[in-house]
Design a protein around this motif. Structure first.
Motif, PDB file in Angstrom:
ATOM      1  N   THR A   1       0.842  -1.203   0.000  1.00 23.46           N
ATOM      2  CA  THR A   1       0.000   0.000   0.000  1.00 23.46           C
ATOM      3  C   THR A   1       0.878   1.255   0.000  1.00 23.46           C
ATOM      4  OG1 THR A   1      -1.641  -1.242   1.265  1.00 23.46           O
ATOM      5  CG2 THR A   1      -1.976   1.120   1.123  1.00 23.46           C
TER       6      THR A   1
ATOM      7  N   ASP B   1      -6.992  -0.677   3.951  1.00 21.74           N
ATOM      8  CA  ASP B   1      -6.101  -0.155   2.902  1.00 21.74           C
ATOM      9  C   ASP B   1      -6.857   0.819   2.003  1.00 21.74           C
ATOM     10  OD1 ASP B   1      -3.944  -1.495   3.843  1.00 21.74           O
ATOM     11  OD2 ASP B   1      -3.806  -2.941   2.211  1.00 21.74           O
TER      12      ASP B   1
ATOM     13  N   GLU C   1      -3.927  -4.359  -5.612  1.00 21.15           N
ATOM     14  CA  GLU C   1      -3.100  -4.826  -4.486  1.00 21.15           C
ATOM     15  C   GLU C   1      -3.583  -6.204  -4.073  1.00 21.15           C
ATOM     16  OE1 GLU C   1      -2.573  -2.327  -0.986  1.00 21.15           O
ATOM     17  OE2 GLU C   1      -1.861  -4.065   0.150  1.00 21.15           O
TER      18      GLU C   1
END
Ligand SMILES: Nc1nc2c(ncn2[C@@H]2O[C@H](COP(=O)(O)OP(=O)(O)OP(=O)(O)O)[C@@H](O)[C@H]2O)c(=O)[nH]1
Ligand SMILES: [Mg+2]
Length: 247
Positions: free
Chosen positions: A55, A83, A128
């Motif tokens: 992140t 996140d 991600e």
């Protein structure tokens, strides 16, 4: 894939079921890739261990490119939406996708994630993946490039222990290099050598999201790959147009 058939349970799964899962994922990944390509969105699949700094490297890039490139993030998260919240707080468009059995994202989830955000106007989409060096590397999501984030605190041997994910990486970001002075036992040259020996086409950037060291190289890599993508898109569109003309 459901919880019962998580990555740890492949041995108990009939071969036909495994093949069905893989081919279903491949079809959806192809669909994702076509959609993203058509819209000119450069999609990057970011993988790495838990807390390796995935992140943080997205945040650093998105902040530096703010006002210049439109950035979006799909965050694979098992139990929280932290996140995505952290990225949105930094002004970055982000959505959370719950991960399969906690260990990886698949193409279907990415498709669902895309439906949760206005992605088609983006220049760069970061996906991600779940914090894991094994399963994420086995699932195509429809991305253009694979980036692995490996922090210096993980030691020297990870590329040798988890070769598959490093072999298929287009880039490895060796993160948290600001911590090197506190890691006298780490032989960074050994880590780099292990990466060079494992990666199919070695490309490595030493980066600290905290100090900003290496950030310009990370931005340059993104920009070059994004631009190359635009040129390829244009060439593909022209080829398609020519094919239609002569059909
Ligand atoms: N010293 C230092 N710490 C960092 C750096 N990048 C990230 N961290 C710290 O490392 C921890 C994990 O960073 P994240 O960016 O959340 O890592 P992640 O890989 O996204 O973590 P998960 O999503 O939980 O797998 C946080 O406490 C960060 O502040 C860095 O460049 N230097
Ligand atoms: Mg994260």
């Amino acid at each position: 894939m459901n919880e019962t058939y998580g990555c740890g349970n492949h041995d108990s799964m009939p071969l036909e079921v495994q093949q069905w899962i893989v081919s279903g994922n491949e079809q959806m990944a192809r669909h994702n890739r076509e959609q993203l390509l058509k819209a000119g969105v450069f999609a990057v699949n970011l993988m790495g261990s838990p807390a390796s700094g995935k992140t943080a490297v997205i945040e650093a890039a998105a902040r530096a490119l703010a006002g210049w490139r439109r950035i979006g993030v799909l965050s694979g998260d098992l139990a929280t939406v932290r996140d995505a919240e952290r990225l949105r707080a930094a002004g970055i468009s982000a959505a959370t996708v719950a991960t399969v059995a906690g260990c990886h994202l698949d193409a279907q989830q990415v498709q669902r994630g895309l439906q949760m955000m206005p992605w088609s106007d983006l220049d760069i989409l970061f996906i991600e993946n779940a914090g894991n060096l094994l399963c994420p590397g086995q699932y195509d999501l429809g991305q253009a490039k694979n980036v692995v984030v490996l922090s210096v605190t993980e030691g020297e041997d990870e590329p040798l222990k988890y070769p598959a994910v490093f072999r298929n990486a287009d880039l490895v970001l060796v993160s948290k290099v600001d911590l090197l002075p506190h890691l006298p036992e780490l032989r960074i040259e050994r880590l780099l050598d292990n990466l060079v020996r494992t990666m199919a086409e070695p490309r490595v950037i030493l980066l600290s999201a905290q100090s900003g060291s290496g950030l310009s190289l990370w931005l340059e890599w993104l920009e070059q790959r994004h631009q190359a993508r635009v040129v390829v898109d244009a060439a593909e569109l022209m080829e398609a147009a020519e094919m239609m003309e002569y059909a």
